[in-house]
Design a protein around this motif. Structure first.
Motif, PDB file in Angstrom:
ATOM      1  N   UNK A   1       0.841  -1.183   0.000  1.00  0.00           N
ATOM      2  CA  UNK A   1       0.000   0.000   0.000  1.00  0.00           C
ATOM      3  C   UNK A   1       0.889   1.251   0.000  1.00  0.00           C
ATOM      4  N   UNK A   2       0.554   2.272  -0.788  1.00  0.00           N
ATOM      5  CA  UNK A   2       1.390   3.476  -0.825  1.00  0.00           C
ATOM      6  C   UNK A   2       1.453   4.168   0.530  1.00  0.00           C
TER       7      UNK A   2
ATOM      8  N   UNK B   1       6.011   1.583   9.184  1.00  0.00           N
ATOM      9  CA  UNK B   1       6.966   2.536   8.645  1.00  0.00           C
ATOM     10  C   UNK B   1       6.820   3.868   9.378  1.00  0.00           C
ATOM     11  N   UNK B   2       7.958   4.531   9.623  1.00  0.00           N
ATOM     12  CA  UNK B   2       7.865   5.896  10.122  1.00  0.00           C
ATOM     13  C   UNK B   2       8.947   6.778   9.513  1.00  0.00           C
ATOM     14  N   UNK B   3       8.623   8.063   9.420  1.00  0.00           N
ATOM     15  CA  UNK B   3       9.475   9.066   8.801  1.00  0.00           C
ATOM     16  C   UNK B   3       9.881  10.099   9.837  1.00  0.00           C
TER      17      UNK B   3
ATOM     18  N   UNK C   1       6.486  10.495   0.292  1.00  0.00           N
ATOM     19  CA  UNK C   1       7.484   9.935  -0.618  1.00  0.00           C
ATOM     20  C   UNK C   1       8.858  10.308  -0.099  1.00  0.00           C
ATOM     21  N   UNK C   2       9.594   9.331   0.340  1.00  0.00           N
ATOM     22  CA  UNK C   2      10.943   9.565   0.870  1.00  0.00           C
ATOM     23  C   UNK C   2      11.810  10.282  -0.161  1.00  0.00           C
TER      24      UNK C   2
ATOM     25  N   UNK D   1       1.011   0.365   6.626  1.00  0.00           N
ATOM     26  CA  UNK D   1       0.432  -0.037   5.335  1.00  0.00           C
ATOM     27  C   UNK D   1       0.355  -1.555   5.177  1.00  0.00           C
ATOM     28  N   UNK D   2      -0.513  -1.983   4.300  1.00  0.00           N
ATOM     29  CA  UNK D   2      -0.652  -3.411   3.995  1.00  0.00           C
ATOM     30  C   UNK D   2       0.411  -3.831   2.987  1.00  0.00           C
ATOM     31  N   UNK D   3       1.022  -4.976   3.231  1.00  0.00           N
ATOM     32  CA  UNK D   3       1.863  -5.630   2.225  1.00  0.00           C
ATOM     33  C   UNK D   3       1.133  -6.889   1.776  1.00  0.00           C
TER      34      UNK D   3
END
Length: 254
Positions: free
Chosen positions: A36-37, A246-248, A41-42, A194-196
């Motif tokens: 999933x997006x 995920x984290x930014x 966007x890194x 997100x879903x993989x």
């Protein structure tokens, strides 16, 4: 001894496929696995910071796949890689671009001078906040996308494998606190689950071979019954979904 049907056992050969650098093309480019997006966007975030940087470091460059595609590069660019088999791959790809690749042994002993970097990139790589502080100039920026400690634990549950508790503490809140204690100013922070999606059991086997820390010592022979159960789930529903983590973080050195 259980005899499994050919439509299941044909996927077991994905365990034998070669994996190098950080290239999942065998399953991602063929549409066998998808994610999933993210809400960010890194790479898109990097552009404005790279334009104003003179000296940049990419930590955990893998085989240099992503770094080799970034433009425009600062005047000086360095990359580190801790996984020894990736180092010659990264050097072959990056050195013709003028990028220096350093093999890394310890996060707390980076082979760079004090106050060397304007910008440090880190995608899915560990780091030591104190050592980052040392090598970064005042006002320099860290941009990192991290894999959280609960990433894809649905796979472990489905296979009856224990969770890898070594990384359980690794959350956005923990990372923010670490950097702030070191003196960094947090500019942006964001987390997502997100879903993989896996479209066949072979793609899952290939993924577990590459992501060695998900289930240390994973071998299909140890999980045949559970893998077959997931295979039947995919046959019935079309896919097998798990939750990523995920984290930014974007931080500025004081």
């Amino acid at each position: 001894m259980t005899v499994y049907p050919i439509e299941f056992t044909q996927y077991l050969s994905d365990d034998e496929q070669h994996f190098s650098g950080w290239d999942f093309a065998w399953v991602s480019n063929t549409g066998r696995i998808d994610s999933e997006p993210l809400d960010w966007s890194y790479v898109s975030l990097l552009t404005s910071y790279m334009v104003s940087a003179d000296c940049m470091l990419d930590m955990g460059t893998g085989g240099g796949e992503l770094l080799s595609m970034l433009r425009p590069l600062p005047r000086q660019v360095f990359a580190t890689e801790a996984y020894a088999p990736n180092v010659p791959i990264a050097r072959k790809r990056l050195e013709p671009l003028g990028i220096t690749v350093k093999a890394l042994e310890r996060d707390d002993a980076l082979p760079f001078a004090d106050n060397q970097f304007d910008l440090v990139l880190n995608r899915h790589e560990s780091y030591d906040p104190a050592e980052l502080w040392r090598i970064m100039k005042p006002g320099a920026h860290l941009i990192t996308q991290q894999v959280g400690g609960t990433d894809c634990t649905d796979i472990n549950d489905a296979l009856g494998a224990p969770h890898n508790d070594e990384f359980r503490h690794w959350t956005l809140a923990f990372a923010v606190e670490q950097l702030q204690e070191q003196g960094f100013r947090i500019i942006r922070k964001q987390e997502q689950f997100p879903i993989q999606r896996f479209y066949d059991i072979g793609a899952l086997i290939y993924y577990l071979k590459a992501i060695e820390w998900q289930i240390p010592g994973f071998a299909p022979a140890h999980y045949m019954e559970q893998l077959y159960s997931i295979h039947l789930h995919i046959a019935a529903h079309g896919y097998f979904d798990v939750r990523q983590n995920r984290f930014l973080l974007i931080a500025e050195r004081g």
